[in-house]
Design a protein around this motif. Structure first.
Motif, mmCIF file in Angstrom:
data_model
loop_
_atom_site.group_PDB
_atom_site.id
_atom_site.type_symbol
_atom_site.label_atom_id
_atom_site.label_comp_id
_atom_site.label_asym_id
_atom_site.label_seq_id
_atom_site.Cartn_x
_atom_site.Cartn_y
_atom_site.Cartn_z
ATOM 1 N N ASP A 80 -20.142 -45.902 68.388
ATOM 2 C CA ASP A 80 -20.863 -45.949 67.117
ATOM 3 C C ASP A 80 -22.235 -45.295 67.251
ATOM 4 O OD1 ASP A 80 -18.728 -47.252 65.965
ATOM 5 O OD2 ASP A 80 -19.617 -49.250 66.190
ATOM 6 N N PHE A 81 -22.927 -45.570 68.367
ATOM 7 C CA PHE A 81 -24.218 -44.911 68.599
ATOM 8 C C PHE A 81 -24.030 -43.403 68.665
ATOM 9 C CE2 PHE A 81 -26.995 -42.759 71.584
ATOM 10 C CZ PHE A 81 -28.198 -42.881 70.910
ATOM 11 N N ARG A 82 -23.032 -42.961 69.425
ATOM 12 C CA ARG A 82 -22.767 -41.519 69.557
ATOM 13 C C ARG A 82 -22.555 -40.890 68.188
ATOM 14 N NH1 ARG A 82 -17.235 -41.007 71.354
ATOM 15 N NH2 ARG A 82 -16.957 -41.319 69.136
ATOM 16 N N ASP A 83 -21.718 -41.504 67.354
ATOM 17 C CA ASP A 83 -21.425 -40.943 66.037
ATOM 18 C C ASP A 83 -22.670 -40.905 65.158
ATOM 19 O OD1 ASP A 83 -18.861 -40.747 66.979
ATOM 20 O OD2 ASP A 83 -18.037 -42.313 65.676
ATOM 21 N N ARG A 84 -23.466 -41.958 65.167
ATOM 22 C CA ARG A 84 -24.704 -41.988 64.387
ATOM 23 C C ARG A 84 -25.660 -40.887 64.864
ATOM 24 N NH1 ARG A 84 -27.011 -46.791 61.900
ATOM 25 N NH2 ARG A 84 -25.398 -48.305 61.524
ATOM 26 N N PHE A 85 -25.800 -40.764 66.177
ATOM 27 C CA PHE A 85 -26.717 -39.789 66.752
ATOM 28 C C PHE A 85 -26.297 -38.370 66.388
ATOM 29 C CE2 PHE A 85 -28.522 -37.163 70.113
ATOM 30 C CZ PHE A 85 -29.833 -37.610 70.138
ATOM 31 N N LEU A 86 -25.021 -38.059 66.571
ATOM 32 C CA LEU A 86 -24.541 -36.714 66.262
ATOM 33 C C LEU A 86 -24.667 -36.401 64.774
ATOM 34 C CD1 LEU A 86 -21.393 -36.496 68.550
ATOM 35 C CD2 LEU A 86 -23.624 -35.412 68.895
ATOM 36 N N THR A 87 -24.372 -37.356 63.938
ATOM 37 C CA THR A 87 -24.485 -37.153 62.495
ATOM 38 C C THR A 87 -25.946 -36.961 62.079
ATOM 39 O OG1 THR A 87 -22.473 -38.423 62.099
ATOM 40 C CG2 THR A 87 -23.973 -38.151 60.237
ATOM 41 N N ALA A 88 -26.853 -37.742 62.645
ATOM 42 C CA ALA A 88 -28.275 -37.654 62.288
ATOM 43 C C ALA A 88 -28.869 -36.298 62.634
ATOM 44 C CB ALA A 88 -29.062 -38.757 63.006
ATOM 45 N N PHE A 89 -28.335 -35.652 63.668
ATOM 46 C CA PHE A 89 -28.937 -34.401 64.114
ATOM 47 C C PHE A 89 -28.061 -33.187 63.863
ATOM 48 C CE2 PHE A 89 -31.156 -37.768 66.333
ATOM 49 C CZ PHE A 89 -32.434 -37.488 65.899
ATOM 50 N N GLY A 90 -27.218 -33.278 62.803
ATOM 51 C CA GLY A 90 -26.550 -32.076 62.305
ATOM 52 C C GLY A 90 -25.176 -31.796 62.847
ATOM 53 N N SER A 91 -24.608 -32.657 63.612
ATOM 54 C CA SER A 91 -23.262 -32.444 64.119
ATOM 55 C C SER A 91 -22.347 -33.500 63.503
ATOM 56 C CB SER A 91 -23.255 -32.566 65.641
ATOM 57 O OG SER A 91 -21.976 -32.299 66.143
ATOM 58 N N HIS A 92 -21.081 -33.274 63.592
ATOM 59 C CA HIS A 92 -20.137 -34.265 63.089
ATOM 60 C C HIS A 92 -19.224 -34.676 64.219
ATOM 61 C CE1 HIS A 92 -21.519 -33.684 59.027
ATOM 62 N NE2 HIS A 92 -21.497 -32.396 59.254
#
Length: 92
Positions: free
Chosen positions: A74-86
């Motif tokens: 969940d952290f990984r997904d939030r982090f990637l989404t917040a910084f422009g990746s999916h």
């Protein structure tokens, strides 16, 4: 490092993510300790932290007793989404 190299290094965006890969040994934490591990994000540019300010974290390295707790994925997904990746879907 030359003065020119130092100047470029000072302009380079830096984001550090510190996370535990496992909880401390029971010898240190006791037998009934949580399996949670802390995550700390350090950034030179305050805009980086502004992007994740809604996550409910606080300043400093020591998590507060009511800090959010998420699974690592969940952290990984939030982090990637917040910084422009999916994040890629993964099998469960």
């Amino acid at each position: 490092m030359t003065a020119r190299g130092a100047s470029r290094a000072a302009e380079t965006p830096v984001v550090l993510v510190f996370l535990g890969d496992h909880q401390p040994a029971p010898l240190i934490t006791g037998e009934d300790a949580s399996r949670d591990v802390p995550i700390t994000i350090v950034a030179r540019d305050p805009k980086v932290l502004d992007q994740i300010s809604a996550w409910g974290w606080q300043d400093g390295l020591k998590p507060a007793p009511r800090s959010p707790v998420w699974k690592m994925s969940d952290f990984r997904d939030r982090f990637l989404t917040a910084f422009g990746s999916h994040p890629q879907p993964h099998a469960r």
